[in-house]
Design an enzyme around this catalytic site. Structure first.
Site, PDB file in Angstrom:
ATOM      1  CD  GLU A 128      -2.938   1.167   2.294  1.00 37.60           C
ATOM      2  OE1 GLU A 128      -2.792   0.368   3.235  1.00 37.60           O
ATOM      3  OE2 GLU A 128      -3.830   2.012   2.242  1.00 37.60           O
ATOM      4  N   GLY A 269       2.988   2.643  10.809  1.00 36.96           N
ATOM      5  CA  GLY A 269       2.826   1.905  12.054  1.00 36.96           C
ATOM      6  C   GLY A 269       2.599   0.423  11.785  1.00 36.96           C
ATOM      7  CB  ALA A 270       0.575  -1.865  11.779  1.00 44.36           C
ATOM      8  CG  MET A 271       0.198  -3.127   5.071  1.00 42.33           C
ATOM      9  SD  MET A 271      -0.841  -1.757   4.490  1.00 42.33           S
ATOM     10  CE  MET A 271      -1.948  -2.643   3.407  1.00 42.33           C
ATOM     11  CG  ASN A 273       0.019  -6.742   4.106  1.00 43.45           C
ATOM     12  OD1 ASN A 273      -0.048  -5.899   3.234  1.00 43.45           O
ATOM     13  ND2 ASN A 273       0.920  -6.695   5.080  1.00 43.45           N
ATOM     14  CG  HIS A 305      -6.364   0.684  12.554  1.00 42.65           C
ATOM     15  ND1 HIS A 305      -7.160   1.794  12.435  1.00 42.65           N
ATOM     16  CD2 HIS A 305      -5.754   0.550  11.351  1.00 42.65           C
ATOM     17  CE1 HIS A 305      -7.044   2.295  11.231  1.00 42.65           C
ATOM     18  NE2 HIS A 305      -6.182   1.567  10.543  1.00 42.65           N
ATOM     19  CD  GLU A 306      -3.037  -1.730  10.647  1.00 41.74           C
ATOM     20  OE1 GLU A 306      -3.633  -1.919   9.571  1.00 41.74           O
ATOM     21  OE2 GLU A 306      -2.614  -0.599  10.986  1.00 41.74           O
ATOM     22  CD  GLU A 328      -6.425   3.300   6.579  1.00 40.87           C
ATOM     23  OE1 GLU A 328      -6.614   3.159   7.806  1.00 40.87           O
ATOM     24  OE2 GLU A 328      -5.742   2.487   5.918  1.00 40.87           O
TER      25      GLU A 328
HETATM   26  N1  BES Z   1      -3.269   0.908   5.785  1.00 39.22           N
HETATM   27  C1  BES Z   1      -2.539   1.589   6.792  1.00 39.22           C
HETATM   28  C2  BES Z   1      -1.052   1.510   6.588  1.00 39.22           C
HETATM   29  C3  BES Z   1      -0.520   2.336   5.458  1.00 39.22           C
HETATM   30  C4  BES Z   1      -0.581   3.685   5.501  1.00 39.22           C
HETATM   31  C5  BES Z   1       0.088   1.781   4.372  1.00 39.22           C
HETATM   32  C6  BES Z   1      -0.051   4.448   4.462  1.00 39.22           C
HETATM   33  C7  BES Z   1       0.588   2.535   3.342  1.00 39.22           C
HETATM   34  C8  BES Z   1       0.541   3.874   3.383  1.00 39.22           C
HETATM   35  C9  BES Z   1      -2.850   1.033   8.177  1.00 39.22           C
HETATM   36  O1  BES Z   1      -4.087   0.435   8.303  1.00 39.22           O
HETATM   37  C10 BES Z   1      -2.844   2.193   9.119  1.00 39.22           C
HETATM   38  O2  BES Z   1      -3.717   3.005   9.039  1.00 39.22           O
HETATM   39  N2  BES Z   1      -1.841   2.283   9.985  1.00 39.22           N
HETATM   40  C11 BES Z   1      -1.661   3.388  10.884  1.00 39.22           C
HETATM   41  C12 BES Z   1      -1.930   3.021  12.301  1.00 39.22           C
HETATM   42  C13 BES Z   1      -3.383   3.047  12.651  1.00 39.22           C
HETATM   43  C14 BES Z   1      -3.621   2.601  14.055  1.00 39.22           C
HETATM   44  C15 BES Z   1      -4.029   4.403  12.469  1.00 39.22           C
HETATM   45  C16 BES Z   1      -0.213   3.799  10.748  1.00 39.22           C
HETATM   46  O3  BES Z   1       0.558   3.029  10.195  1.00 39.22           O
HETATM   47  O4  BES Z   1       0.127   4.891  11.181  1.00 39.22           O
HETATM   48 ZN    ZN Z   2      -5.718   1.698   8.573  1.00 40.59          ZN
END
Ligand code: BES
Ligand code: ZN
Length: 880
Positions: A128, A269-271, A273, A305-306, A328
């Site tokens: 992503e 922070g995290a993804m 998949n 969240h993930e 999101e």
């Molecule tokens: N899908 C996102 C991760 C992401 C963000 C991938 C931008 C590629 C580009 C993931 O679900 C996400 O939102 N992660 C947040 C943490 C969340 C608790 C709000 C993050 O990584 O900051």
């Molecule tokens: Zn997210």
């Protein structure tokens, strides 16, 4: 200046692809320098397109095409064209066909951490938003959903663990070689951004979860070897998340396995998949010696969240990246609700509003303002913003408030039923809300398309003779870039009329009658609400629970604010009244109009809250915190002197701490750790109050406070206490803090997550040489330009947590950050661009600061090979 100015992409130009991809078979031969990817795609013309015969254009970036065959026939050079960003096949059959490709890439040279890369010796992917095109040629966009099978082959010794999405189908050794393989099968069609592969010498912990319908799911958490004993909290959080989504939204997990991997190098922070979430390891690893209370809370929320994305994002994905807040915003809303249900709802709401004010309001109030659903972007990675996430979540919350719990759940069920397996739009989501509730949400939809935070002015008039209370409201949104005209919004407002005894009076709305729910709905720019049978002059408590993300100007007299602070039945508004009073006192100090009597009355109101045994410790801690320096700067609005803001706010904190010296000491004694560290809500609340008290003690009586902080630091048996003590010390320029920082480093230099904490503490250190300290630390052997977490801790930490240092009048703060942006951009543009957003509020500053910042922005723009990412952010700020 860049020679080829990057061009924006527009929502209005959306068109379906000419060819759909139904299935993808991938075969990876992993090698750190030279990985070979064989891909077999089945395609067919898209029935949603009326035209026929278009060329097939696939996305691709930084990969080398080795061979290409269509329906088994190798294509000749004249039949296709390879460019820097694409592969074009001029003629393809107008029926189903297959495409086979072999490509190569170099994971160890991938410093952008997008696509396939190596972290801590482990192969890992981040696709992503547009990283899959760095793995193979593809329609790398979310409305192309396909079924994937993945075969991974690697050296058995070096790479024993082979993971991908879906369920494991087969694995084994390759006879006569040192290699082995595994095959994974994902039965759910998904967009390419949810593809993941992880492979390496990883340790793991395992557990199982039985779903509501009785299916067993195998859970695994994979970490670098030696860290397995720090996964228990993450595993508990995962199981709690799975249970909660069943109970609150009726959503079960759908595969036989759910795996999480934690890696040290990760942009975000995290993804989420499918079936294989990948995490920045700071959001997985925890034990009392390395993680603070905040870490425990974050880990729980981010795992949730993930996991929640499995339904809101994966089963139902986004049609295009303009719809990002569909997944999101909704998923942030869901993780907020999860934390509220598990912990304290009131405390969570205040924490979320603090985040919104610290991150989203400044964005909405400056050159980077954009609607939660933007209409154009240059680089999609720049749109994972507080507006898309946090304002997106607020919009979901407002719909819940407007239509009620039951209709909201019905609407979510309808959404899941109607759009499962699809790539949806925000319109389709809101349509489910409207249908399930029978409400017209047409005007409400403007929240998604209009940028800027509304200001709401409220004026109340009580007529004792007629016993009527008339509330007149006016909403206004200032122009934002590209949106000069603003429409009135549909705003749900929680309301209470508080009587002299502190009790809420009945709400008898003229023309409506007694309100069942204490809520009014504003739809006009200017609107009056008359309440009948109001027995006594009420105190207005508006926007209860922060029912709408607006800036409220109620202009209540101080006496009324103090009354609400002590008596409002809505705990959010008790906190809010305290914040407004605190803000007004800092503003008065800034302008030199503060009076000792006002400060004293405020401190006395705080004392009452501290003394109230029925009030939760976490709430007390929040009441003791003044609005941040950047909130104060925004309230001043223009020509801001950030040193004066800092001095005014600290001055007020000193005065409060002196008046409450005894209460703070009592807190200090009462909140000592009674036994082994536990991360439960009550213990977390107690420590929050303890640390807030300590920070104030250091301000009020430095000699005494420093002594307490050092004693805590030396006796500390958990990381929360250590960070609490150091956090209090770094507020003031004193020799003790330097010794303590050195000692912290000596204690923890072997643990990379603790080195990050040390960098962040240094970034927060107040004093005239703040920027010089940052420069010095970028040269420290423990700092790495290529590791996002190091950059976020030291440099983003400086920008965010040290406004006086970053905005220093001599320009030293701006310079050190601009240097860093130029240095990081060629390595990792996403990280550089996130750092650049730190300049977004510089237009609020006084002229010397503003021109120092502008000079640095122009210096960045003068770089000829600037990335699209940094160009978009910096050019928008510089032009404003
Ligand atoms: N899908 C996102 C991760 C992401 C963000 C991938 C931008 C590629 C580009 C993931 O679900 C996400 O939102 N992660 C947040 C943490 C969340 C608790 C709000 C993050 O990584 O900051
Ligand atoms: Zn997210």
């Amino acid at each position: 200046m860049k020679t080829d100015t990057p061009q924006p992409i527009h929502l209005a130009d959306y068109a379906p692809v000419p060819y759909l991809i139904d299935s993808v078979d991938l075969d990876f031969r992993l090698d750190p320098q030279d990985t070979v990817v064989r891909s077999r795609l089945t395609l067919r013309p898209n029935p949603a397109r009326s035209d026929r015969g278009a060329a097939l254009v696939l996305d691709g970036e930084r990969i080398t095409l080795q061979s290409l065959a269509l329906d088994g026939t190798v294509l000749q050079p004249g039949q296709y064209r390879v460019e820097a960003q694409s592969l074009t096949i001029m003629e393809v059959p107008q029926r189903a066909f297959t495409l086979e490709m072999v490509t190569r890439c170099n994971p160890s040279a991938n410093t952008e951490l997008s696509g396939l890369y190596v972290s801590g010796g482990v192969f890992c992917t981040q696709c992503e938003a547009e990283g899959f095109r760095r793995i193979t040629y593809f329609h790398d966009r979310p409305d192309v959903m396909a079924r994937y099978t993945v075969r991974i082959e690697a050296e058995r010794e070096q790479v024993p663990v082979l993971l991908s999405n879906g369920n494991p189908r087969e694995d084994g050794v390759i006879g006569g070689t040192t290699r082995h393989y595994a095959v994974w099968d994902d039965p759910f069609p998904k967009p390419s951004y949810l593809f993941a592969l992880v492979a390496g010498d990883l340790g793991s912990v395992h557990d199982t979860f039985t779903t509501a319908s009785g299916r067993d799911v195998a859970l695994g958490i994979y970490v670098l070897k030696g860290k397995e004993d720090r996964c228990a909290w993450a595993m508990d959080s995962l199981k709690a998340s799975m249970r909660w989504d069943e109970q609150r939204f009726g959503r079960e997990y759908d595969l036989d396995v759910f795996n999480i991997v934690a890696v040290p190098d990760f942009n975000m922070g995290a993804m989420e998949n499918k079936g294989l979430n990948v995490f920045n390891d700071k959001y997985i690893l925890a034990n009392p010696e390395t993680a603070t209370d905040a870490d425990y809370v974050n880990i729980e929320a981010i795992i949730a969240h993930e996991y929640f994305h499995n339904w809101t994002g994966n089963r139902i994905t986004c049609r295009d990246w303009f719809q990002l807040c569909l997944k999101e915003g909704l998923t942030v809303f869901r993780d907020q609700e999860f934390t509220s249900d598990l912990r304290s709802r009131a405390v969570k709401r205040i924490a979320d509003v603090k985040t919104l004010r610290a991150r989203q309001f400044p964005e909405d109030n400056g050159p980077l303002a954009h609607p939660p659903r933007p209409a154009a972007y240059i680089e999609i990675n720049n749109f994972y913003t507080p507006t898309v996430y946090e304002k997106g979540a607020e919009i979901c919350r407002m719909m819940l408030t407007l239509i009620g719990e039951q209709a909201f759940r019905k609407a979510m069920d309808l959404y899941f039923e109607r759009h499962d397996g699809e790539a949806a739009t925000v319109e389709q989501f809101v349509q489910c809300m409207a249908e399930a509730s029978g409400r017209n949400l047409a005007q409400f939809f403007t929240w998604y398309t209009q940028a800027g935070t509304p200001t709401l002015t409220a004026e109340g008039q009580y007529d004792a003779a007629t016993r009527q209370y008339t509330l007149t409201l006016e909403q206004k949104v200032k122009p934002t870039p590209g949106q000069a005209e603003k429409q009135p919004l549909h705003i749900p407002l929680g309301i209470g009329l508080v009587g002299p005894d502190g009790a809420d009076m009945p709400l008898d709305l003229d023309g409506v009658g007694t309100l069942n729910t204490p809520l009014i709905e504003m739809t006009e720019q200017r609107q009056s609400f008359r309440f009948n049978n109001v027995a006594k002059r009420p105190v207005l408590s508006l926007n209860r629970g922060f029912s709408a993300p607006v800036m409220l100007e109620a202009n209540l007299p101080t006496a009324d604010e103090l009354f609400l602070m002590g008596h409002d039945s809505d705990s959010f508004n008790r906190w809010e009244a305290g914040q407004r009073l605190g803000r007004n006192l800092v503003l008065a100090a800034y302008r030199g109009t503060a009076t000792a009597a006002d400060v004293s009355a405020y401190a006395a109101a705080l004392k009452k809250i501290i003394d109230d045994a029925a009030t939760d410790d976490a709430f007390k801690a929040l009441m003791l915190l003044l609005p941040s320096e950047s909130e104060i700067a925004a309230a001043i609005g223009a020509d801001v002197d950030t040193d004066k803001v800092h001095a005014a706010r600290d001055g007020l904190r000193r005065a409060i701490a002196r008046q409450l010296a005894k209460e703070l000491d009592d807190i200090w004694v009462r909140t000592a750790e009674p036994g082994p560290y536990r991360p439960d809500p009550a213990s977390t609340a107690r420590r929050a109050l303890r640390q807030t008290a300590l920070a104030l003690m250091v301000m009020g009586n430095p000699a005494h406070g420093i002594k307490a902080a050092l004693a805590e630091f030396d006796a500390a048996h958990n990381m929360s206490a250590e960070i609490g003590a150091l956090g209090a010390l770094v507020q003031i320029d004193c020799p003790e803090r330097e010794a303590a920082l050195d000692q912290f480093h000596a204690r923890h230099a072997h643990e990379h997550l603790l080195v990050d904490k040390w960098l962040l503490l240094n970034a927060q250190a107040q004093g005239p040489d703040a920027a010089a300290r940052i420069t010095r630390l970028t040269q420290h052997p423990d700092f790495k330009w290529t590791t996002p977490n190091k950059v976020y801790a030291l440099l983003s930490g400086f920008v965010g947590a040290n406004p006086a240092g970053f905005n220093a009048e001599d320009g030293s703060g701006f310079r050190v950050i601009a240097d860093a942006i130029l240095k990081i951009d060629p390595v990792n543009p996403q990280v550089a661009s996130r750092l650049a957003t730190g300049f977004r509020s510089c237009k609020l500053l006084n002229s010397s600061r503003k021109s120092a910042a502008q000079a640095e922005l122009e210096r960045i723009l003068a770089e000829p090979s600037l990335s699209r990412d940094v160009f978009e952010i910096v050019s928008k700020i510089a032009a404003s």
